[in-house]
Design an enzyme around this catalytic site. Structure first.
Site, PDB file in Angstrom:
ATOM      1  N   ARG A  72       0.693   3.464  -3.384  1.00  0.00           N
ATOM      2  CA  ARG A  72       0.190   4.501  -3.134  1.00  0.00           C
ATOM      3  C   ARG A  72       0.377   5.883  -2.417  1.00  0.00           C
ATOM      4  O   ARG A  72       0.743   6.955  -3.112  1.00  0.00           O
ATOM      5  CB  ARG A  72      -0.912   4.643  -1.077  1.00  0.00           C
ATOM      6  CG  ARG A  72      -2.100   3.277  -1.966  1.00  0.00           C
ATOM      7  CD  ARG A  72      -3.387   3.700  -1.000  1.00  0.00           C
ATOM      8  NE  ARG A  72      -3.990   3.160  -1.006  1.00  0.00           N
ATOM      9  CZ  ARG A  72      -5.470   1.940  -0.528  1.00  0.00           C
ATOM     10  NH1 ARG A  72      -5.610   3.558  -0.244  1.00  0.00           N
ATOM     11  NH2 ARG A  72      -5.500   1.340  -0.337  1.00  0.00           N
ATOM     12  N   GLU A  87       0.861  -0.869   0.467  1.00  0.00           N
ATOM     13  CA  GLU A  87       0.160  -0.072  -0.066  1.00  0.00           C
ATOM     14  C   GLU A  87       1.354   1.110  -0.003  1.00  0.00           C
ATOM     15  O   GLU A  87       0.538   2.098  -0.695  1.00  0.00           O
ATOM     16  CB  GLU A  87      -1.205  -0.146   1.356  1.00  0.00           C
ATOM     17  CG  GLU A  87      -1.782  -0.946   1.589  1.00  0.00           C
ATOM     18  CD  GLU A  87      -2.935  -1.158   0.388  1.00  0.00           C
ATOM     19  OE1 GLU A  87      -3.184   0.276  -0.262  1.00  0.00           O
ATOM     20  OE2 GLU A  87      -3.862  -1.937  -0.366  1.00  0.00           O
ATOM     21  N   ASP A 103      -4.933 -10.025  -8.420  1.00  0.00           N
ATOM     22  CA  ASP A 103      -5.292  -8.816  -9.672  1.00  0.00           C
ATOM     23  C   ASP A 103      -3.796  -8.435  -9.753  1.00  0.00           C
ATOM     24  O   ASP A 103      -3.065  -8.281 -11.328  1.00  0.00           O
ATOM     25  CB  ASP A 103      -5.827  -7.534  -8.973  1.00  0.00           C
ATOM     26  CG  ASP A 103      -5.717  -7.328  -7.883  1.00  0.00           C
ATOM     27  OD1 ASP A 103      -4.606  -7.371  -7.223  1.00  0.00           O
ATOM     28  OD2 ASP A 103      -6.948  -6.663  -7.223  1.00  0.00           O
ATOM     29  N   GLU A 147     -12.277   0.355 -10.047  1.00  0.00           N
ATOM     30  CA  GLU A 147     -12.025  -0.891 -11.236  1.00  0.00           C
ATOM     31  C   GLU A 147     -12.952  -1.116 -12.842  1.00  0.00           C
ATOM     32  O   GLU A 147     -12.045  -1.143 -13.993  1.00  0.00           O
ATOM     33  CB  GLU A 147     -11.993  -2.399 -10.859  1.00  0.00           C
ATOM     34  CG  GLU A 147     -10.328  -2.282  -9.490  1.00  0.00           C
ATOM     35  CD  GLU A 147     -10.839  -1.443  -8.237  1.00  0.00           C
ATOM     36  OE1 GLU A 147     -11.983  -2.062  -8.374  1.00  0.00           O
ATOM     37  OE2 GLU A 147      -9.900  -1.705  -8.150  1.00  0.00           O
TER      38      GLU A 147
END
Ligand code: DMJ
Length: 650
Positions: free
Chosen positions: A282, A278, A411, A545
């Site tokens: 980010r 993360e 993913d 998404e």
């Protein structure tokens, strides 16, 4: 020999011995009874506070205590004048106690895994200059803090049209500023303006009520800690939202955010365990984009400092990083719930773009070396049926449970194989080959078509096919469309075909709800298609998404329906998620009056609103020929093509 004679174990010696009734116990017996009672109390106490079953349902005391840390000193929420708002707020406060998604994505995944695996876990004008649209080769762009006027536009061998870059007045004097991107159609320009207004609403409220906190609670109008960022307020929405402000031309806001990062964000003040994944996608991703856009070395240096703090996580026997790292001590670990403390494919497999780019702009090879090692492990390891399981043990180098997913836990690994090849200026052929092989296996074993004709990526649990697709997996439409249009080969036609069909399915998952927003996961059974069945799958947390795929599909096909679908999403967001204090997720997309989750996720600023803005922009604005978007929608320049690459001099 008698049973009491001494050969039998001690406990059996008394089996047949009559014990005379006594009114009181001896002191030794009292002590033993006390010990048994104390142990019983300890077990009950431990069970109540630590077992996951209590967290999800009855653990109100646990939830209060869990949230008490950061919230303890926060003043009570303001009085709400509007009765409907007040009702919703009260309901929210009550429901929050039991709500799985207030605890954040990773913990939600954890809950999901527990359920799936049946494992119970203990534990942004003055002067315009022209920048080329596309150049085939180019000298390295000028170094840090350069002015774009210095750039030699004669480098062009192919100019597709001008993109206006202007130098702004006072606010950020040395920054090149991108402007333009307006569509020829007035109605499309209006839609883009609307999205910008949404960003302003989301941002202003974050500034007003939650500045420097990780995220905004838009209903109760206060900060939200966001457990994926550790226990400290790290200004996650600032780091994640910065480039969206720039891209939308919100330069005053950008300047304020930039100065906060410069003056207030200091990795040395971070003492908590944070998620390597993360923080990378980010924080580092957002800062790298800002560096590419502005040439402001502050962004580059901050990104580097953060990356340095992540490096200890890679000190494992295989070089596969652990999921969590403590910035202060450098200790790292994995989530106990992840298949025997394994590392997660979508996490350790989603570092390549940022770490490679960081090496190129700093001239330090260490970051690229780290992700090359991960690549090497994944390239050489044997893959069951060519598929990548979601878990890999960083100590043994062996796969964990053979669960495969195009959604949660899998993913973005697949996304980064394709994008690493694109980012390298299509030099990294190994990545493209691994991508094509992975897609071949996924299309063979995971791709399904429902009786109603909907195409979806199912999940695999060992040999078992689970006919369920996550909202997260809806990025795959955009990914396959990008793969199709960037290499003409035997795969191109099928990639685009599947991309369109997947994106259609994801749109259906939105269209088949009352709110016209999509559920977290949806299933395909005889009775229902593209619908969530369990209450724990019906929420929408402002995820990007599906809209991301509309963006790619529109840019790559020019089919107007994708813009129409994007506008549907805007209307739904405005109707069900907008509140006076920002944007909130909702708990049931099938409800006429959905409850609110009171969290404005940082990815709503970084991704959802950015993709919508770009969907209604001219196709050359942040062109897919020049930029590759990281998994958090932070555009990174393409090497050898984009003059904003800013590679350090050798
Ligand atoms: C984002 O943080 C990234 O897109 C990540 O790859 C997974 N999903 C969330 C938003 O849904």
């Amino acid at each position: 020999m008698s049973a009491t004679g001494g050969i039998l174990p001690t406990y059996q010696r008394f089996v047949n011995t009559p014990v005379p009734f006594r009114r009181s116990f001896r002191s030794k017996e009292k002590f033993i009874i006390f010990l048994v009672f104390a142990t019983f109390c300890l077990v009950c106490f431990g069970t109540f506070f630590y077992l996951p079953e209590f967290r999800g349902t009855g653990g109100r005391v646990y939830d209060h205590i869990k949230r008490a840390g950061p919230d303890l000193l926060i003043p009570p929420p303001p009085q709400l004048e509007d009765t409907r708002e007040a009702q919703k707020f009260i309901r929210h406060e009550e429901d929050a106690k039991d709500d799985p998604h207030i605890i954040g994505d990773r913990e939600k995944l954890r809950a999901k895994i527990e359920e799936d695996s049946d494992l119970k876990v203990l534990e942004r004008p003055d002067e315009a200059i022209i920048v080329p649209r596309r150049i085939s080769t180019g000298d390295a762009p000028p170094k840090d803090q350069d002015n774009l006027e210095d750039r030699n536009v004669n480098q062009l061998d192919e100019v597709l049209g001008p993109e206006i870059v202007t130098v702004p007045p006072a606010a950020a004097q040395s920054y090149p500023i991108r402007q333009g991107g307006e569509d020829r159609e007035a109605s499309v320009r209006e839609k883009r303006d609307k999205v910008k207004e949404m960003m302003k609403h989301a941002w202003d409220n974050y500034v007003k009520y939650a500045w420097a906190k990780n995220e905004l609670r838009p209903v109760s109008k206060r900060g939200h800690p966001g457990s994926i960022f550790g226990t400290q307020p790290l200004g996650a929405s600032i780091l994640d939202g910065l480039d969206t402000l720039y891209i939308m031309g919100m330069f005053d806001e950008f300047k304020k955010a930039r100065d906060w990062v410069d003056k207030e964000f200091d990795v040395n003040n971070v003492v908590a365990d944070v998620s390597v994944f993360e923080v990378n996608i980010r924080f580092i991703g957002g800062l790298l984009t800002c560096y590419a856009l502005t040439g402001d070395v502050m962004f580059r240096d901050k990104a580097q400092k953060i990356a340095d703090k992540l490096l200890p996580a890679f000190n494992t026997p295989t070089g596969i990083p652990n999921a969590l790292v403590n910035f202060k001590t450098g200790s790292s670990k994995n989530y106990g719930w992840a298949s025997g403390s394994s590392s997660i494919l979508s996490e350790f497999g989603t570092l390549h773009l940022e770490f490679s780019y960081l090496s190129d702009i700093t001239g330090k090879t260490i970051y690229r070396n780290k992700v090359d090692k991960i690549r090497q492990v994944l390239n050489t390891i044997e893959k069951p049926n060519g598929l990548y399981p979601n878990y890999l043990n960083p100590r043994s180098g062996k796969w964990g449970q053979h669960h495969m997913s195009m959604g949660a836990l899998g993913d973005s690994y697949y996304e980064y194989l394709l994008k690493a090849w694109l980012q390298s200026g299509r030099e990294d052929n190994e990545a493209r080959q691994m991508f094509d092989e992975a897609m071949e296996a996924a299309m063979k074993h995971m791709l399904q078509e429902s009786p109603g004709g909907l195409t979806y990526f199912a999940e695999l649990k060992f040999e078992r096919v689970e006919h369920k697709m996550d909202h997260l997996a809806c990025f795959s439409g955009g990914m396959l469309a990008l793969a199709s249009r960037t290499l003409k080969d035997d795969h191109s036609t099928s990639y685009m075909d599947i991309a369109k069909r997947i994106t259609h399915t994801c749109h259906e998952s939105y269209d088949r709800t009352y709110t016209k927003l999509g559920p977290e996961s949806f299933r395909f059974t005889e009775g229902a298609e593209a619908r969530a069945l369990k209450s724990s799958e019906k929420y929408y947390i402002l995820r990007p998404e599906t809209i991301e795929s509309y963006f790619y599909l529109y840019r790559l096909t020019k089919d107007e329906k994708y813009r129409d679908w994007g506008w549907e999403a805007v209307k739904a967001l405005e109707k069900h998620c907008r509140v006076p204090g920002g944007y909130t997720g909702i708990k049931n997309v099938y409800s006429e009056d959905p409850q609110q989750d009171d969290v404005q996720q940082s990815f709503f600023l970084a991704e959802t609103l950015k993709y919508l803005y770009l969907l209604f922009s001219d196709e050359d604005y942040f062109s897919l020929d020049q930029w590759v978007y990281n998994t958090e929608a932070h555009p990174l320049p393409i090497k050898g093509v984009n003059p904003f690459y800013r590679e350090a001099a050798a």
